[in-house]
Motif scaffolding. Structure first.
Motif, short mmCIF file in Angstrom:
data_model
loop_
_atom_site.label_atom_id
_atom_site.label_comp_id
_atom_site.label_asym_id
_atom_site.label_seq_id
_atom_site.Cartn_x
_atom_site.Cartn_y
_atom_site.Cartn_z
N LYS A 1 -1.23 -7.55 4.49
CA LYS A 1 -1.57 -6.30 5.15
C LYS A 1 -2.22 -5.33 4.16
O LYS A 1 -1.56 -4.83 3.25
CB LYS A 1 -0.33 -5.66 5.78
N GLN A 2 -3.52 -5.11 4.32
CA GLN A 2 -4.32 -4.25 3.46
C GLN A 2 -4.31 -4.71 2.00
O GLN A 2 -4.56 -3.92 1.09
CB GLN A 2 -3.84 -2.79 3.56
N THR A 3 -4.05 -5.99 1.80
CA THR A 3 -4.04 -6.56 0.45
C THR A 3 -4.78 -7.88 0.43
O THR A 3 -4.54 -8.73 -0.43
CB THR A 3 -2.59 -6.79 -0.03
N GLU A 4 -5.70 -8.06 1.37
CA GLU A 4 -6.31 -9.37 1.58
C GLU A 4 -7.10 -9.86 0.37
O GLU A 4 -7.08 -11.07 0.06
CB GLU A 4 -7.17 -9.38 2.84
N ASP A 5 -7.78 -8.97 -0.34
CA ASP A 5 -8.59 -9.41 -1.48
C ASP A 5 -7.72 -9.92 -2.62
O ASP A 5 -7.98 -10.98 -3.20
CB ASP A 5 -9.49 -8.27 -1.96
N VAL A 6 -6.69 -9.14 -2.97
CA VAL A 6 -5.79 -9.55 -4.05
C VAL A 6 -5.05 -10.83 -3.67
O VAL A 6 -4.90 -11.75 -4.49
CB VAL A 6 -4.78 -8.43 -4.37
N THR A 7 -4.61 -10.91 -2.43
CA THR A 7 -3.90 -12.10 -1.95
C THR A 7 -4.79 -13.33 -2.09
O THR A 7 -4.35 -14.38 -2.60
CB THR A 7 -3.48 -11.91 -0.48
N ILE B 1 0.82 -1.21 0.00
CA ILE B 1 0.00 0.00 0.00
C ILE B 1 0.86 1.27 0.00
O ILE B 1 0.53 2.26 -0.65
CB ILE B 1 -0.96 0.00 1.20
N LYS B 2 1.97 1.26 0.70
CA LYS B 2 2.84 2.44 0.78
C LYS B 2 4.04 2.35 -0.15
O LYS B 2 4.97 3.16 -0.05
CB LYS B 2 3.31 2.63 2.23
N GLU B 3 4.02 1.39 -1.07
CA GLU B 3 5.16 1.19 -1.96
C GLU B 3 4.91 1.81 -3.33
O GLU B 3 3.77 2.04 -3.74
CB GLU B 3 5.44 -0.31 -2.12
N SER C 1 -5.86 -8.98 9.94
CA SER C 1 -6.45 -7.77 10.51
C SER C 1 -7.32 -7.04 9.49
O SER C 1 -7.61 -5.86 9.66
CB SER C 1 -5.34 -6.83 11.01
N GLY C 2 -7.70 -7.74 8.42
CA GLY C 2 -8.41 -7.10 7.32
C GLY C 2 -9.92 -7.10 7.47
O GLY C 2 -10.47 -7.26 8.56
#
Length: 243
Positions: free
Chosen positions: A125-131, A92-94, A149-150
């Motif tokens: 982390k904040q990528t649960e759907d894509v993962t 997310i921050k990359e 934690s999603g």
């Protein structure tokens, strides 16, 4: 009944061998995750004779800003283990190039060429759907979502897909952690310390603390030890069906 710890960063402890021997002496079935295939290669011989310890072949998404996945080494090493982790997505921050590098690596690591029924411990982390989408597209049968934690909506999809979630002591102390725990069916629950990162009462977690942490969980999930052992045993049986 043996205890279970599905996520430990053993190489971040001051004395990894000492900690590994403690896990072995206490008969705690343990998954030691690595952040790079080169680290798995470095530590493999140190742990391969242990009965209760399994070393996981990993590529942590947060190292993608410094390293590209060595696919040829990963493919070479995969025959040495049935356990893969820590792997996943966290971008997310990359910058876009790092995001794309993470996705490319994760797609390779979870590909049918590699997965073959192996057990994955997953970071999202904040990528649960894509993962989750990548795991499903590549037909990964066995995944443990580490310290989830999603979103609750995605949690339900993870459960519907037959994957597991590993709970650590920090989750007992947060509103979101307790919300996640409350949503989990008991047959999807596993346990992790995430040592040495997830502290217990402000201290680094060592194997001798784990029975006390299980007791803490027992107040929230009765028969926690029996549930985790039963689920882990089932996961191992399922893994062996897909060799």
């Amino acid at each position: 009944m043996p205890l279970i710890d599905t996520h430990v960063h053993i190489d971040f402890y001051p004395d990894p061998q000492k900690v590994a021997r403690q896990y072995e002496a206490l008969k705690i079935y343990t998954m030691f995750v690595t952040n790079l295939p080169e680290l798995f290669q470095k530590h493999y011989s140190s742990f391969k004779q242990f009965k209760y310890v399994r070393l996981c072949l990993g590529f942590h998404p947060q190292v993608a800003s410094e390293y590209e996945l060595n696919e040829s080494l990963f493919k070479e090493l995969i025959c040495k283990t049935r356990y893969i982790g820590e792997v996943g997505l966290d971008y997310i921050k990359e910058h876009t190039d790092i995001k794309n590098r993470q996705i490319k690596a994760f797609e390779y690591i979870t590909s049918p060429l590699i997965n073959k029924g192996r057990i994955y411990t997953i970071h999202c982390k904040q990528t649960e759907d894509v993962t989750l989408d990548i795991l499903k597209e590549n037909g990964v049968k066995h995944a443990i979502f580490h310290w989830y934690s999603g979103k609750v909506s995605t949690l339900e999809k993870i459960i519907d897909n037959g994957y597991y979630l590993s709970l650590n002591p920090k989750m007992l102390n947060t509103q979101n952690g307790l919300k996640i725990i409350d949503r989990l069916p008991i047959d999807r629950i596993l346990f992790e310390t995430d040592g040495p990162f997830a502290k217990y009462n402000g201290q680094i977690v060592y194997p001798s603390y784990i029975s006390k942490i299980y007791s803490d969980f027992d107040d929230v999930i009765p028969s926690f030890e029996q549930i985790v052992f039963k689920n882990f045993r089932r996961l191992l049986i399922e893994k062996d069906l897909y060799k």
